[in-house]
Design an enzyme around this catalytic site. Structure first.
Site, PDB file in Angstrom:
ATOM      1  N   GLU A   1       3.358  -8.744 -14.557  1.00 19.38           N
ATOM      2  CA  GLU A   1       1.938  -8.499 -14.771  1.00 19.38           C
ATOM      3  C   GLU A   1       1.721  -7.134 -15.416  1.00 19.38           C
ATOM      4  O   GLU A   1       2.491  -6.201 -15.181  1.00 19.38           O
ATOM      5  CB  GLU A   1       1.182  -8.571 -13.448  1.00 19.38           C
ATOM      6  CG  GLU A   1       1.176  -9.973 -12.858  1.00 19.38           C
ATOM      7  CD  GLU A   1       0.428 -10.060 -11.534  1.00 19.38           C
ATOM      8  OE1 GLU A   1      -0.196 -11.102 -11.277  1.00 19.38           O
ATOM      9  OE2 GLU A   1       0.475  -9.096 -10.749  1.00 19.38           O
TER      10      GLU A   1
ATOM     11  N   CYS B   1      11.067  -5.692  -7.615  1.00 11.88           N
ATOM     12  CA  CYS B   1      11.515  -4.307  -7.443  1.00 11.88           C
ATOM     13  C   CYS B   1      12.569  -4.267  -6.344  1.00 11.88           C
ATOM     14  O   CYS B   1      12.508  -5.035  -5.391  1.00 11.88           O
ATOM     15  CB  CYS B   1      10.331  -3.416  -7.058  1.00 11.88           C
ATOM     16  SG  CYS B   1      10.740  -1.669  -6.933  1.00 11.88           S
TER      17      CYS B   1
ATOM     18  N   CYS C   1       9.542  -0.407  -0.873  1.00  6.75           N
ATOM     19  CA  CYS C   1       8.569   0.459  -0.203  1.00  6.75           C
ATOM     20  C   CYS C   1       7.668  -0.388   0.695  1.00  6.75           C
ATOM     21  O   CYS C   1       7.212  -1.465   0.298  1.00  6.75           O
ATOM     22  CB  CYS C   1       7.740   1.224  -1.238  1.00  6.75           C
ATOM     23  SG  CYS C   1       8.729   2.330  -2.247  1.00  6.75           S
TER      24      CYS C   1
ATOM     25  N   GLY D   1       8.029  -2.799 -10.549  1.00  6.57           N
ATOM     26  CA  GLY D   1       9.366  -2.247 -10.731  1.00  6.57           C
ATOM     27  C   GLY D   1       9.419  -0.735 -10.720  1.00  6.57           C
ATOM     28  O   GLY D   1       8.405  -0.059 -10.801  1.00  6.57           O
ATOM     29  N   GLU D   2      10.623  -0.242 -10.598  1.00  7.48           N
ATOM     30  CA  GLU D   2      10.890   1.202 -10.641  1.00  7.48           C
ATOM     31  C   GLU D   2      11.414   1.516 -12.041  1.00  7.48           C
ATOM     32  O   GLU D   2      12.552   1.155 -12.383  1.00  7.48           O
ATOM     33  CB  GLU D   2      11.925   1.562  -9.567  1.00  7.48           C
ATOM     34  CG  GLU D   2      12.631   2.900  -9.735  1.00  7.48           C
ATOM     35  CD  GLU D   2      11.697   4.107  -9.819  1.00  7.48           C
ATOM     36  OE1 GLU D   2      10.732   4.176  -9.043  1.00  7.48           O
ATOM     37  OE2 GLU D   2      11.947   4.974 -10.677  1.00  7.48           O
TER      38      GLU D   2
ATOM     39  N   SER E   1       6.139   9.417  -6.800  1.00  5.00           N
ATOM     40  CA  SER E   1       5.491   8.872  -5.601  1.00  5.00           C
ATOM     41  C   SER E   1       5.942   9.680  -4.402  1.00  5.00           C
ATOM     42  O   SER E   1       7.122   9.671  -4.052  1.00  5.00           O
ATOM     43  CB  SER E   1       5.877   7.408  -5.409  1.00  5.00           C
ATOM     44  OG  SER E   1       5.414   6.636  -6.479  1.00  5.00           O
ATOM     45  N   LEU E   2       5.016  10.351  -3.777  1.00  2.00           N
ATOM     46  CA  LEU E   2       5.381  11.268  -2.695  1.00  2.00           C
ATOM     47  C   LEU E   2       5.042  10.648  -1.323  1.00  2.00           C
ATOM     48  O   LEU E   2       5.904  10.395  -0.522  1.00  2.00           O
ATOM     49  CB  LEU E   2       4.638  12.598  -2.902  1.00  2.00           C
ATOM     50  CG  LEU E   2       5.201  13.825  -2.217  1.00  2.00           C
ATOM     51  CD1 LEU E   2       4.760  15.098  -2.928  1.00  2.00           C
ATOM     52  CD2 LEU E   2       4.805  13.900  -0.763  1.00  2.00           C
TER      53      LEU E   2
ATOM     54  N   HIS F   1      -4.394  -0.058  -0.717  1.00  2.21           N
ATOM     55  CA  HIS F   1      -4.933  -1.417  -0.803  1.00  2.21           C
ATOM     56  C   HIS F   1      -4.120  -2.307   0.116  1.00  2.21           C
ATOM     57  O   HIS F   1      -2.906  -2.428  -0.064  1.00  2.21           O
ATOM     58  CB  HIS F   1      -4.874  -1.914  -2.251  1.00  2.21           C
ATOM     59  CG  HIS F   1      -5.610  -1.015  -3.192  1.00  2.21           C
ATOM     60  ND1 HIS F   1      -4.962  -0.081  -3.977  1.00  2.21           N
ATOM     61  CD2 HIS F   1      -6.931  -0.857  -3.428  1.00  2.21           C
ATOM     62  CE1 HIS F   1      -5.854   0.595  -4.671  1.00  2.21           C
ATOM     63  NE2 HIS F   1      -7.055   0.152  -4.358  1.00  2.21           N
TER      64      HIS F   1
END
Lengths: 346, 249
Positions: free
Chosen positions: A92, A112, A116, A157-158, A211-212, A287
């Site tokens: 997407e 991915c 996470c 994905g990363e 991304s923390l 979300h």
């Protein structure tokens, strides 16, 4: 057997093809211009190539453009496109129009590997890497192509786990022979794969977003399994050791989870961790993802958090949430159903 | 290109034995800055199942059970990370790996013979488990960090849930079964052998009614497995703060 796609080839790769097919070497630049500057969809349309050159090209190659299969539109104007890949999977992309800019959010992988906790894409596992052509096709094959001002590699994905194809796509986007976009309009996001960060910062001038989500390693470890291998402290150490130049921007993405990472303790640790870095923090509303025991911080808490960080000298903004009603918002992209079940060992 | 020099020696002391570390001087690695490449030799390389190998290497460093090492045929940025599968007191470093289609390190590793040279990095990573009691859940070569913990004497009060595609894919099962006994649960769809649960690891977990919410759960395997198992555990009341994951990437 399907022909090899030309779309997504770098200039050097097109030159190699010219040599292979024994066609004039200057054809490589002409082909690049047709592919990346003019909206052609077939080799036959490359009319400044001789008929013989086109014939030789068409024997083994095709443009490789893939039309989107489905589009959904949000009440806020965000559009989510579903693209098939050449391997029969789906990804997407989200087009996000705003008053002063129009951003396209690109995917780099089908699914991915990073797992996470808070991410919908991670729920579908990993089904494969996209090629540079498939990454760029998400830009090239939407009707808003000419309106896109900014690109963010923040879709499925990363990106740094698909480094080779990512770097090829960035070369084509920013090269004079390609889309000739300014690297300042492109942001690549990562969860903190140190190998990829170094390579990316060495070879690209695009912006980087990390991304923390928690400044505390133990807490981050439960949100992001990558912390067990590449710790946030190491990532920050790497970033602090690299000269970013004046133009490049490093930003930190921070999804806000109620009563988990939105406390004054987190503010203090973020200030300690990022103090002295030229960076910005983007606060993002969480979300909800089915089965994930996390809730979003409310708006008041997010604003307080932003103010507290800004007062301490960390430039912090709250990112507007877009496309939630069509599952196009941050962390919500998924093609689990169309991707189908993968090979399982459990 | 001179990536390393062998006279740059650090040393560490393991069991009274001075272990030489051949440190790479010009470290081009894209690994954490603390990781250094070390030249090592293959001691043994055994195929233990179809496409799965256990390679033994000269040992040049200490490590914590559960840590990873980067492996390459040269000290290069794109070293691949593998969990160490041997115990902290073992003479050699052991790596359990399967051949990845399209991979460039694993097919190379599979062809290494005794005496061949390789480069490994000093260990890093924090997927360590000194807690007890705890649950270890793994599939395929994801058993490697737990094998390291087990062979390091950390198996007491642990429950190991081991998933596999075939009965032959339970690597180290004899050692686990001998010590862990009823706390070693093997899950394999279509396998009706005694001592093996006939079904997926996830199905076994779904059948459990009282998983201990106050114990730690450690997961290692492919992303699909880790994510699905984590979802099941959370659904069954395990706080996500008690779940630790390591995913192949």
């Amino acid at each position: 057997m399907s022909k090899e796609p030309l779309f997504g080839k770098t200039y050097d790769e097109l030159r190699a093809i010219a040599t292979l097919l024994d066609i004039p070497s200057f054809s490589a630049r002409q082909i690049a211009e047709w592919l990346y500057k003019k909206n052609i969809s077939s080799i036959e349309e490359m009319t400044n190539l001789s008929k013989e050159t086109r014939r030789r090209l068409a024997e083994k190659y095709e443009t490789g453009l893939i039309p989107y299969k489905k589009v959904m539109e949000s009440a806020d104007g965000t559009r989510k496109y579903l693209f098939p890949t050449r391997q029969g999977k789906f990804v997407e992309a989200a087009y996000i129009p705003e008053s002063r800019r129009n951003t396209l959010c690109l995917s780099t992988q089908v699914g991915c590997k990073m797992g996470c906790l808070f991410c919908m894409t991670g729920k579908q596992g990993f089904q494969g890497n996209l090629t540079a052509g498939e990454i760029l096709n998400q830009l090239r094959s939407i009707p808003e192509l000419e309106n896109v001002t900014n690109l963010v590699y923040m879709g499925m994905g990363e990106p740094l786990d698909n480094l080779q194809e990512l770097m090829k796509s960035l070369e084509i986007l920013t090269s004079e022979y390609g889309f000739a976009m300014s690297p300042r309009r492109i942001t690549v996001s990562t969860i903190g794969l140190i190998p990829g960060i170094r390579e990316f910062l060495k070879k690209s001038n695009c912006h980087l977003a990390v991304s923390l989500h928690s400044p505390f390693e133990e807490e981050r470890r439960h949100l992001m399994p990558v912390e067990s291998v590449y710790s946030l402290a190491q990532v920050i150490e790497e970033l602090k050791s690299i000269d970013m130049g004046k133009q490049r921007r490093i930003s930190f993405e921070y999804i806000m989870f109620r009563d988990m990472n939105d406390t004054p303790r987190h503010v203090r640790e973020l200030v300690r961790l990022l103090g002295g870095m030229r960076c910005r923090i983007n606060l993002i509303r969480f979300h909800p993802v089915p089965g994930v025991p996390l809730k979003s911080s409310d708006s008041v808490k997010m604003e307080q958090f932003r103010e507290a960080l800004n007062k301490k000298g960390l430039f912090t903004t709250i990112r507007q949430s877009r496309g939630e009603d069509i599952y196009a918002a941050c962390g919500m992209l998924s093609t689990k159903t169309p991707a189908g079940e993968t090979d399982r060992d459990f | 290109m001179n990536y390393y020099h062998e006279n740059c020696v650090n040393s560490c002391n393991k069991g009274g034995k001075n272990i030489k570390k051949l440190i790479v001087s010009d470290n081009p690695s894209l690994l954490p800055s603390s990781a250094e490449f070390i030249k090592t030799k293959v001691i043994d390389n055994e195929q233990i199942a179809e496409g799965v190998f256990l390679i033994s290497l000269e040992r040049h460093f200490d490590f914590d059970p559960g840590q990873v090492t980067g492996i390459h045929f040269k000290p290069a940025p794109d070293a691949r990370l593998y969990s160490i599968a041997s115990g902290i007191n073992d003479e050699h470093i052991k790596i359990l790996f399967d051949i990845q289609p399209g991979g460039f390190i694993s097919p190379f590793l599979a062809e290494r013979k005794k005496g061949d040279n390789l480069f490994v990095t000093t260990p890093f990573g924090w997927f360590t488990c000194y807690e007890k009691p705890a649950w270890w859940i793994a599939t395929g070569t994801g058993i490697a960090p737990f094998a390291s913990m087990f062979f390091s004497g950390l198996g007491k009060d642990k429950i190991l849930i081991h998933g596999g595609r075939t009965a032959g894919s339970f690597f180290f099962q004899e050692e686990f079964a001998a010590v862990l006994q009823e706390n070693y649960i093997r899950c394999c769809p279509g396998e009706n052998r005694e001592g093996i649960y006939s079904g997926r690891l996830t199905a076994w977990l779904e059948e459990q009614e009282n998983l201990p919410a106050d114990q730690a759960f450690y997961l290692c395997g492919r992303a699909e497995m880790v994510v699905e198992v984590r979802d099941i555990l959370i659904r069954k009341g395990i706080p996500f703060k008690n779940i630790y994951s390591e995913i192949y990437f």
